[in-house]
Scaffold this active site. Structure first.
Site, PDB file in Angstrom:
ATOM      1  N   SER A   1      -7.229  -7.800  -5.631  1.00 27.02           N
ATOM      2  CA  SER A   1      -7.239  -7.249  -4.323  1.00 27.02           C
ATOM      3  C   SER A   1      -6.486  -8.207  -3.263  1.00 27.02           C
ATOM      4  CB  SER A   1      -8.617  -6.697  -4.044  1.00 27.02           C
ATOM      5  OG  SER A   1      -8.203  -5.540  -2.947  1.00 27.02           O
TER       6      SER A   1
ATOM      7  N   HIS B   1     -10.253   0.793  -8.292  1.00 30.09           N
ATOM      8  CA  HIS B   1     -10.001  -0.707  -7.728  1.00 30.09           C
ATOM      9  C   HIS B   1     -11.204  -1.543  -8.272  1.00 30.09           C
ATOM     10  CE1 HIS B   1      -7.988  -2.996  -4.918  1.00 30.09           C
ATOM     11  NE2 HIS B   1      -9.318  -3.343  -4.210  1.00 30.09           N
TER      12      HIS B   1
HETATM   13  C1  GTR Z   1      -8.711  -3.202   1.546  1.00 31.38           C
HETATM   14  C2  GTR Z   1      -7.106  -3.623   1.852  1.00 31.38           C
HETATM   15  C3  GTR Z   1      -6.351  -3.875   0.666  1.00 31.38           C
HETATM   16  C4  GTR Z   1      -7.237  -4.692  -0.450  1.00 31.38           C
HETATM   17  C5  GTR Z   1      -8.760  -4.705  -0.447  1.00 31.38           C
HETATM   18  C6  GTR Z   1      -9.556  -5.657  -0.967  1.00 31.38           C
HETATM   19  O1  GTR Z   1      -9.379  -2.732   2.489  1.00 31.38           O
HETATM   20  O2  GTR Z   1      -6.509  -2.562   2.444  1.00 31.38           O
HETATM   21  O3  GTR Z   1      -5.318  -4.514   0.858  1.00 31.38           O
HETATM   22  O4  GTR Z   1      -6.865  -6.036  -0.168  1.00 31.38           O
HETATM   23  O5  GTR Z   1      -9.123  -4.108   0.996  1.00 31.38           O
HETATM   24  O6  GTR Z   1      -9.257  -6.819  -0.840  1.00 31.38           O
HETATM   25  O7  GTR Z   1     -10.460  -5.211  -1.520  1.00 31.38           O
END
Ligand code: GTR
Length: 420
Positions: free
Chosen positions: A261, A402
Site C-alpha cells: 500500500s 487490500h
Molecule cells: C489509503 C490510501 C491508499 C493506500 C492506503 C494504505 O487510504 O488512499 O493510497 O496507500 O491508504 O496505505 O493503506
C-alpha cells in the site's frame, strides 16, 4: 468537516483553492476511464528515440528527475552517522533453524539521534542468504509473540484491532501481524527477513516535516520539490541497507525491497533511488505507486494529495484533476528498475488501487526491459485471478482485497527463487 487548502502553481502565481476531500466519488466503471496515451519511456523529452543501453541511462536520469521534482520530492544526501546497537540475538530461534536479532539503528546528524528498531530473521546456514526488507505498519511487536521485541514509542495510527490508541502502540498488538509476515515460511525457503516500523522513519501525519527523517535536516529550506513522507520512508530503507551491508549472514547483492500500500509506493521509490535493491516488490500500492494515474480509476491524484498532503512533493498537486498533464506516468517508475526484476501484485476486490491499472503499468514498462533483451511482462492482457505471470516483471491479481497475504508472499518467494 475538513477543508483542505491546495496550492496550485500556475505560471508565476500561487492560487489557493479550498477543496473538500469527502466530495470525491471514485470511478469504478471501466467504460468511464478516459482515453489517454502514455508517455513513452523510450522517447527523450526532445523527441529523440532511445536506441541503446547507453542512451537509456540518460533517459533514465531524465525520468528519475521528473519523478523526483514532480511526484515524490528530492531526498538529501546522507552525511550523518549510523550506529548499530544490538538489542538481542536469539541464535536458537525456530528450534535452532533460525536466528532472530533486534538491532537499534541510530541515525545521527546535527546533534540529533533517530532510533530505528530492526527485527531480523535469518536461516542458520553457513552461507550468506538473500533477504526481504520491508516496512511494517504497526510495530515490530506485531511480528513477535514474546516481550523481547518491544512496543514502539513513536507516533502510531489509532487502530482498535492493533491495540493502538491516543497515537500510542500497546501490548494488545503483539503478534497480530505474523500472518502478514510469515517469517517461518520465509526462513524455511532460505531467505532472511528484515522489518521495521515505518512511523519511526516518519510519523504518518502532516506535521510540517519537523519530525522523523525530515527533522534530521533542520537547515533544509523546503520548496515545492522537497521530499514528502513517501520519499522519507524510501530514503530510510536505504539507510537500513547501509547497515545491512555490514551483516555477514546476508548476501547484500540479493536484497528484495517490499512494501504494501503506501509502503508499496515507498518500496518502488526506494528501488528507483537505490539500485542496491536487487529486486523490488509492490503489494497493492495503487495511486502514486504502480497504478497508472491517467486512468483515474479508484483513487486519483487529487484525492490522494488532498487526503495525505504530506506524502508527496507539493508539486504533485499541480496534477490534481490534470493527470493528462503529468510529464510521466507510473509505468515509468517501474521502468526505472530495469534490468532489475520488479513484481506488482493486486487484490481483485481492491478497486481503490486499480488492479487493471497496475497490470497495464507492467505492460507499458516492458519495452525498457526488452531493450536489455529481457522479457518484461510476459502477457499483454490481464491474467486470471490467482494466476501469476513472471518475466523480469511479475504480476498477479489474487482473490480478496487490500492486504499483504501469505498467497502474495508465496509468489514473491517463487519470483525471488527465479531471479536470485
Ligand atoms: C489509503 C490510501 C491508499 C493506500 C492506503 C494504505 O487510504 O488512499 O493510497 O496507500 O491508504 O496505505 O493503506
Amino acid at each position: 468537516m475538513r477543508n483542505f487548502c491546495i496550492s496550485l502553481l500556475v505560471g508565476s502565481g500561487i492560487f489557493f483553492q479550498p477543496i473538500q476531500a469527502q466530495d470525491f466519488e471514485p470511478n469504478y466503471e471501466e467504460g468511464l476511464v478516459p482515453s489517454y496515451s502514455l508517455p513513452d519511456p523510450l522517447l527523450f523529452a526532445n523527441g529523440d528515440t532511445v536506441t541503446s543501453l547507453e542512451e537509456w541511462n540518460s533517459r533514465r536520469q531524465e525520468i528519475f528527475k521528473i519523478f523526483e521534482k514532480e511526484v515524490y520530492g528530492k531526498s538529501p544526501e546522507w552525511d550523518g552517522e549510523l550506529e548499530a546497537e544490538v538489542l538481542f540475538v536469539n541464535p536458537d530461534f525456530m528450534d535452532g533453524k533460525a536466528t532472530r536479532k533486534g538491532i537499534r539503528l541510530h541515525l545521527k546528524r546535527n546533534g540529533q539521534d533517530l532510533p530505528l528498531d530492526l527485527l531480523i530473521f535469518y536461516p542458520n546456514t553457513r552461507k550468506s542468504v538473500p533477504a526481504f526488507l520491508g516496512l511494517n505498519f504497526y510495530g515490530n511487536h506485531t511480528l513477535a509473540t514474546d516481550s523481547q521485541v518491544v512496543v514502539p514509542t513513536a507516533w502510531i495510527r489509532n487502530n482498535e484491532t492493533m491495540g493502538s490508541s491516543d497515537n500510542k502502540a500497546s501490548e494488545a498488538g503483539r503478534g497480530k501481524r505474523i500472518s502478514n509476515w510469515p517469517y517461518e515460511k520465509i526462513v524455511a525457503r532460505g531467505y532472511g527477513l528484515v522489518s521495521l516500523y515505518y512511523g519511526e522513519l516518519d510519523p504518518d501525519f502532516d506535521d510540517g516535516f519537523q519530525n522523523g527523517v525530515h527533522g534530521l535536516f533542520p537547515e533544509e529550506s523546503r520548496d515545492a520539490a522537497s521530499w514528502g513522507s513517501v520519499a522519507g520512508w524510501a530514503w530510510g530503507l536505504s539507510r537500513v541497507m547501509d547497515y545491512l551491508e555490514t551483516e555477514s549472514w546476508l548476501n547484500s547483492e540479493k536484497v528484495a525491497v517490499l512494501g504494501h500500500s503506501r509502503l508499496g509506493k515507498a518500496a518502488l521509490w526506494a528501488g528507483a533511488m537505490d539500485d542496491r535493491f536487487a529486486l523490488v516488490i509492490s503489494n497493492n500500492s495503487g495511486c502514486g505507486g504502480a497504478a497508472l494515474s491517467r486512468r483515474q480509476y479508484g483513487e486519483t491524484v487529487a484525492r490522494i494529495n488532498r487526503s495525505f498532503p504530506h506524502w508527496f512533493a507539493e508539486n504533485f498537486n499541480q496534477y490534481n484533476e490534470r493527470e493528462m498533464e503529468l510529464p510521466i506516468d507510473q509505468h515509468q517508475l517501474l521502468a526505472l528498475m530495469a534490468p532489475r526484476p520488479v513484481y506488482v501484485a493486486s487484490g481483485v476486490e481492491d478497486r481503490w488501487a486499480d488492479p487493471k491499472g497496475e497490470f497495464l503499468s507492467c505492460v507499458a514498462a516492458s519495452p525498457v526491459y526488452r531493450l536489455f533483451d529481457l522479457e518484461g511482462m510476459p502477457v499483454s492482457s490481464p491474467p486470471a485471478v490467482n494466476h501469476p505471470e513472471m518475466g523480469h516483471i511479475g504480476y498477479h491479481v489474487r482473490s480478496g482485497g487490500h492486504g499483504l497475504l501469505e498467497y502474495d508472499w508465496m509468489q514473491y518467494l517463487d519470483f525471488a527463487d527465479l531471479h536470485f
